[in-house]
Motif scaffolding. Structure first.
Motif, PDB file in Angstrom:
ATOM      1  N   THR A 134       0.860  -1.169   0.000  1.00 45.38           N
ATOM      2  CA  THR A 134       0.000   0.000   0.000  1.00 45.38           C
ATOM      3  C   THR A 134       0.898   1.220   0.000  1.00 45.38           C
ATOM      4  OG1 THR A 134      -1.859   1.072   1.134  1.00 45.38           O
ATOM      5  CG2 THR A 134      -0.132   0.122   2.509  1.00 45.38           C
ATOM      6  N   GLN A 135       0.304   2.406  -0.153  1.00 46.25           N
ATOM      7  CA  GLN A 135       1.138   3.611  -0.160  1.00 46.25           C
ATOM      8  C   GLN A 135       1.425   4.121   1.245  1.00 46.25           C
ATOM      9  OE1 GLN A 135      -1.341   5.943  -2.863  1.00 46.25           O
ATOM     10  NE2 GLN A 135       0.186   5.718  -4.474  1.00 46.25           N
ATOM     11  N   LEU A 136       0.475   3.964   2.152  1.00 42.26           N
ATOM     12  CA  LEU A 136       0.712   4.347   3.538  1.00 42.26           C
ATOM     13  C   LEU A 136       0.274   3.210   4.440  1.00 42.26           C
ATOM     14  CD1 LEU A 136       0.173   7.826   5.152  1.00 42.26           C
ATOM     15  CD2 LEU A 136      -0.254   5.742   6.431  1.00 42.26           C
ATOM     16  N   LEU A 137       1.228   2.632   5.141  1.00 44.53           N
ATOM     17  CA  LEU A 137       0.966   1.532   6.062  1.00 44.53           C
ATOM     18  C   LEU A 137       0.989   2.055   7.491  1.00 44.53           C
ATOM     19  CD1 LEU A 137       0.663  -1.587   6.577  1.00 44.53           C
ATOM     20  CD2 LEU A 137       3.155  -1.584   6.906  1.00 44.53           C
ATOM     21  N   LEU A 138      -0.099   1.840   8.215  1.00 49.79           N
ATOM     22  CA  LEU A 138      -0.133   2.160   9.640  1.00 49.79           C
ATOM     23  C   LEU A 138       0.211   0.896  10.414  1.00 49.79           C
ATOM     24  CD1 LEU A 138      -0.689   3.875  12.122  1.00 49.79           C
ATOM     25  CD2 LEU A 138      -3.137   3.369  11.843  1.00 49.79           C
ATOM     26  N   ALA A 139       1.404   0.879  11.000  1.00 47.32           N
ATOM     27  CA  ALA A 139       1.839  -0.241  11.834  1.00 47.32           C
ATOM     28  C   ALA A 139       1.466   0.095  13.271  1.00 47.32           C
ATOM     29  CB  ALA A 139       3.345  -0.457  11.688  1.00 47.32           C
ATOM     30  N   ASP A 140       0.261  -0.306  13.660  1.00 50.10           N
ATOM     31  CA  ASP A 140      -0.299   0.112  14.942  1.00 50.10           C
ATOM     32  C   ASP A 140       0.279  -0.715  16.082  1.00 50.10           C
ATOM     33  OD1 ASP A 140      -1.853   1.859  16.335  1.00 50.10           O
ATOM     34  OD2 ASP A 140      -3.770   1.009  15.757  1.00 50.10           O
ATOM     35  N   GLU A 141       0.784  -0.021  17.091  1.00 50.26           N
ATOM     36  CA  GLU A 141       1.396  -0.642  18.263  1.00 50.26           C
ATOM     37  C   GLU A 141       2.495  -1.619  17.844  1.00 50.26           C
ATOM     38  OE1 GLU A 141      -1.865  -0.513  21.748  1.00 50.26           O
ATOM     39  OE2 GLU A 141      -2.205  -2.101  20.278  1.00 50.26           O
ATOM     40  N   ILE A 142       3.438  -1.098  17.074  1.00 46.64           N
ATOM     41  CA  ILE A 142       4.492  -1.929  16.488  1.00 46.64           C
ATOM     42  C   ILE A 142       5.331  -2.614  17.549  1.00 46.64           C
ATOM     43  CG2 ILE A 142       6.095   0.031  16.317  1.00 46.64           C
ATOM     44  CD1 ILE A 142       7.183  -1.197  13.753  1.00 46.64           C
ATOM     45  N   ASN A 143       5.471  -2.006  18.724  1.00 50.02           N
ATOM     46  CA  ASN A 143       6.328  -2.618  19.738  1.00 50.02           C
ATOM     47  C   ASN A 143       5.617  -3.696  20.557  1.00 50.02           C
ATOM     48  OD1 ASN A 143       4.731  -0.668  20.999  1.00 50.02           O
ATOM     49  ND2 ASN A 143       6.300  -0.112  22.498  1.00 50.02           N
ATOM     50  N   ARG A 144       4.415  -4.082  20.145  1.00 48.79           N
ATOM     51  CA  ARG A 144       3.769  -5.241  20.767  1.00 48.79           C
ATOM     52  C   ARG A 144       4.108  -6.538  20.018  1.00 48.79           C
ATOM     53  NH1 ARG A 144       0.787  -4.318  24.950  1.00 48.79           N
ATOM     54  NH2 ARG A 144      -0.179  -2.284  25.304  1.00 48.79           N
ATOM     55  N   SER A 145       4.782  -6.420  18.888  1.00 46.74           N
ATOM     56  CA  SER A 145       5.189  -7.618  18.147  1.00 46.74           C
ATOM     57  C   SER A 145       6.631  -7.967  18.491  1.00 46.74           C
ATOM     58  CB  SER A 145       5.041  -7.393  16.644  1.00 46.74           C
ATOM     59  OG  SER A 145       5.934  -6.395  16.205  1.00 46.74           O
ATOM     60  N   SER A 146       7.017  -9.186  18.153  1.00 49.23           N
ATOM     61  CA  SER A 146       8.363  -9.661  18.465  1.00 49.23           C
ATOM     62  C   SER A 146       9.397  -8.967  17.581  1.00 49.23           C
ATOM     63  CB  SER A 146       8.445 -11.171  18.237  1.00 49.23           C
ATOM     64  OG  SER A 146       8.287 -11.467  16.854  1.00 49.23           O
ATOM     65  N   PRO A 147      10.670  -8.950  17.995  1.00 49.23           N
ATOM     66  CA  PRO A 147      11.714  -8.353  17.161  1.00 49.23           C
ATOM     67  C   PRO A 147      11.777  -8.954  15.759  1.00 49.23           C
ATOM     68  CG  PRO A 147      12.543  -8.710  19.374  1.00 49.23           C
ATOM     69  CD  PRO A 147      11.181  -9.342  19.319  1.00 49.23           C
ATOM     70  N   LYS A 148      11.484 -10.246  15.611  1.00 46.42           N
ATOM     71  CA  LYS A 148      11.510 -10.878  14.290  1.00 46.42           C
ATOM     72  C   LYS A 148      10.483 -10.242  13.364  1.00 46.42           C
ATOM     73  CE  LYS A 148      11.078 -15.366  11.969  1.00 46.42           C
ATOM     74  NZ  LYS A 148      10.873 -16.819  12.148  1.00 46.42           N
ATOM     75  N   THR A 149       9.293  -9.960  13.873  1.00 45.89           N
ATOM     76  CA  THR A 149       8.260  -9.337  13.056  1.00 45.89           C
ATOM     77  C   THR A 149       8.577  -7.876  12.795  1.00 45.89           C
ATOM     78  OG1 THR A 149       6.629 -10.863  13.995  1.00 45.89           O
ATOM     79  CG2 THR A 149       5.789  -8.895  12.890  1.00 45.89           C
ATOM     80  N   GLN A 150       9.106  -7.186  13.795  1.00 47.72           N
ATOM     81  CA  GLN A 150       9.509  -5.790  13.603  1.00 47.72           C
ATOM     82  C   GLN A 150      10.526  -5.669  12.473  1.00 47.72           C
ATOM     83  OE1 GLN A 150      11.005  -4.262  17.296  1.00 47.72           O
ATOM     84  NE2 GLN A 150       9.131  -4.685  18.438  1.00 47.72           N
ATOM     85  N   SER A 151      11.496  -6.597  12.450  1.00 45.78           N
ATOM     86  CA  SER A 151      12.564  -6.513  11.462  1.00 45.78           C
ATOM     87  C   SER A 151      12.073  -6.786  10.047  1.00 45.78           C
ATOM     88  CB  SER A 151      13.685  -7.496  11.809  1.00 45.78           C
ATOM     89  OG  SER A 151      13.215  -8.842  11.736  1.00 45.78           O
ATOM     90  N   ALA A 152      10.862  -7.329   9.916  1.00 46.31           N
ATOM     91  CA  ALA A 152      10.330  -7.584   8.578  1.00 46.31           C
ATOM     92  C   ALA A 152      10.107  -6.295   7.807  1.00 46.31           C
ATOM     93  CB  ALA A 152       9.016  -8.362   8.690  1.00 46.31           C
ATOM     94  N   LEU A 153      10.004  -5.189   8.523  1.00 44.33           N
ATOM     95  CA  LEU A 153       9.764  -3.899   7.870  1.00 44.33           C
ATOM     96  C   LEU A 153      11.050  -3.227   7.388  1.00 44.33           C
ATOM     97  CD1 LEU A 153       7.103  -2.322  10.269  1.00 44.33           C
ATOM     98  CD2 LEU A 153       6.710  -3.305   8.008  1.00 44.33           C
ATOM     99  N   LEU A 154      12.207  -3.720   7.824  1.00 36.27           N
ATOM    100  CA  LEU A 154      13.452  -3.003   7.553  1.00 36.27           C
ATOM    101  C   LEU A 154      13.714  -2.836   6.061  1.00 36.27           C
ATOM    102  CD1 LEU A 154      15.893  -4.436  10.264  1.00 36.27           C
ATOM    103  CD2 LEU A 154      14.964  -2.125  10.119  1.00 36.27           C
ATOM    104  N   GLU A 155      13.631  -3.901   5.304  1.00 38.11           N
ATOM    105  CA  GLU A 155      13.905  -3.808   3.869  1.00 38.11           C
ATOM    106  C   GLU A 155      12.888  -2.920   3.172  1.00 38.11           C
ATOM    107  OE1 GLU A 155      14.436  -6.603  -0.142  1.00 38.11           O
ATOM    108  OE2 GLU A 155      13.479  -7.415   1.645  1.00 38.11           O
TER     109      GLU A 155
END
Length: 346
Positions: A134-155
């Motif tokens: 999508t053009q704008l992704l709202l990652a709501d409460e991103i720090n409730r997910s594990s570091p593995k899932t958080q890192s999926a956004l890096l690339e």
């Protein structure tokens, strides 16, 4: 060679009061139609956003500046402060496609990025795109997910693409991530690593509303109704043109000198690591965007001061912004202390 305008600088506690050039009123000799095309609409954007998010004009202006600078935005605050409302308002007014993902502790990277599914008819695997496309992704409460899932956004945040099973898939353009996170003192949260924090151009906190704004919330219409009634002020092409306009905002050498003095000050502490070159580039780009949204053709020291805390604090180890307290002021952040210590001119 272009001559820099003369700044009227009044020093007080190493801060600055600037008389910037008049607001932009038409194209210049730079043939920058991209600069002109959206300036007439900046006031309308800010006005409508301020009707949705009450009593936070500076935060709203910085959030708009962040998006027009092409950066990602991290909103950190207590639940219920209006973070999601601000993100949805930006998406609608900018005419961007919008997806919201509620991060939870059992979420997997494939839930965001997508996955390969076997098609029995073709006898091959097909990639099913996830919500990130999508053009704008709202990652709501991103720090409730594990570091593995958080890192999926890096690339996706750095390269604008997703790689699955050795195949890269480009994301729509423009692509922005607006993430929200709750205080670390709350249960069930994971701290964002420094590499993730560095991908966010700005980190902002809304804080509590004033008594007058809170009364208006109590007596006024529901924010969801107001959001539903918003019409887009820009479209995808206009947003892209505005981003080009931001890049054309002039930065004089004297302003770059001030920026570099602030950066040098961040690198003199033994308590935290100073701004990296990527952080320095982010600071300049954010200041250009702030000047652009303000209707100015040139960055002033005031623009740098306006964006410095939003760009620098989360990179300097300020994990959560102090909230205002009744009858007092929050303690100054790292970046605010640096601004007070560094002279605008030497």
């Amino acid at each position: 060679m272009r001559q820099s305008k003369a700044y009227d600088l009044s020093l007080k506690d190493s801060r600055v009061t600037v008389n910037p050039s008049a607001a932009f009123s038409g194209p210049t000799s730079r043939d920058d139609a991209s600069y002109a095309v959206n300036q007439r609409q900046m006031a309308q954007l800010l006005t409508q956003l301020n009707q949705i998010v009450l009593d936070k004009p500076q935060v709203v202006k910085l959030a708009l500046s962040c998006v027009l600078a092409g950066g990602h935005l991290l909103l950190q605050d207590l639940p219920g402060m209006g973070k999601t409302t601000l993100a949805q308002g930006l998406a609608q007014l900018l005419g961007l496609t919008f997806n919201r993902v509620q991060f939870t502790n059992d979420m997997l990277p494939a839930d965001i990025l997508g996955m390969s599914i076997y098609n029995q008819h073709t006898q091959s695997f097909e990639f099913r795109k996830g919500a990130i496309f999508t053009q704008l992704l709202l990652a709501d409460e991103i720090n409730r997910s594990s570091p593995k899932t958080q890192s999926a956004l890096l690339e996706a945040m750095e390269e604008g693409q997703v790689t699955q099973d050795g195949q890269s898939y480009p994301l729509p353009k423009p692509f922005f991530v607006i993430a929200t996170q709750n205080p670390m003192q709350q249960a069930g949260v994971y701290p964002l690593p420094e590499s993730q924090l560095d991908r966010f151009l700005m980190c902002l906190s809304l804080g509590y509303p004033s008594a007058a704004a809170e009364r208006e919330l109590l007596r006024g219409r529901d924010r969801r109704e107001l959001l539903a009634g918003l019409d887009a002020v820009l479209d995808t092409q206009a947003v892209q043109l505005a981003r080009q306009g931001v890049q054309q905002v002039y930065v004089a050498d004297v302003v770059l000198d001030y920026l570099q003095r602030l950066v040098a000050k961040t690198r003199m502490s033994q308590e935290y690591h100073g701004l990296s070159p990527r952080g320095v580039l982010a600071l300049q780009r954010a200041a250009q965007a702030h000047a652009y949204v303000s209707g100015h053709q040139e960055v002033s020291p005031e623009d740098i001061q306006a964006v410095f805390a939003a760009v620098a604090d989360h990179r300097l180890g300020q994990r959560f912004m102090p909230l205002p307290v009744i009858g007092g002021q929050p303690a100054p952040t790292i970046a605010q202390r640096i601004i007070n210590e560094v002279a605008v001119i030497v």
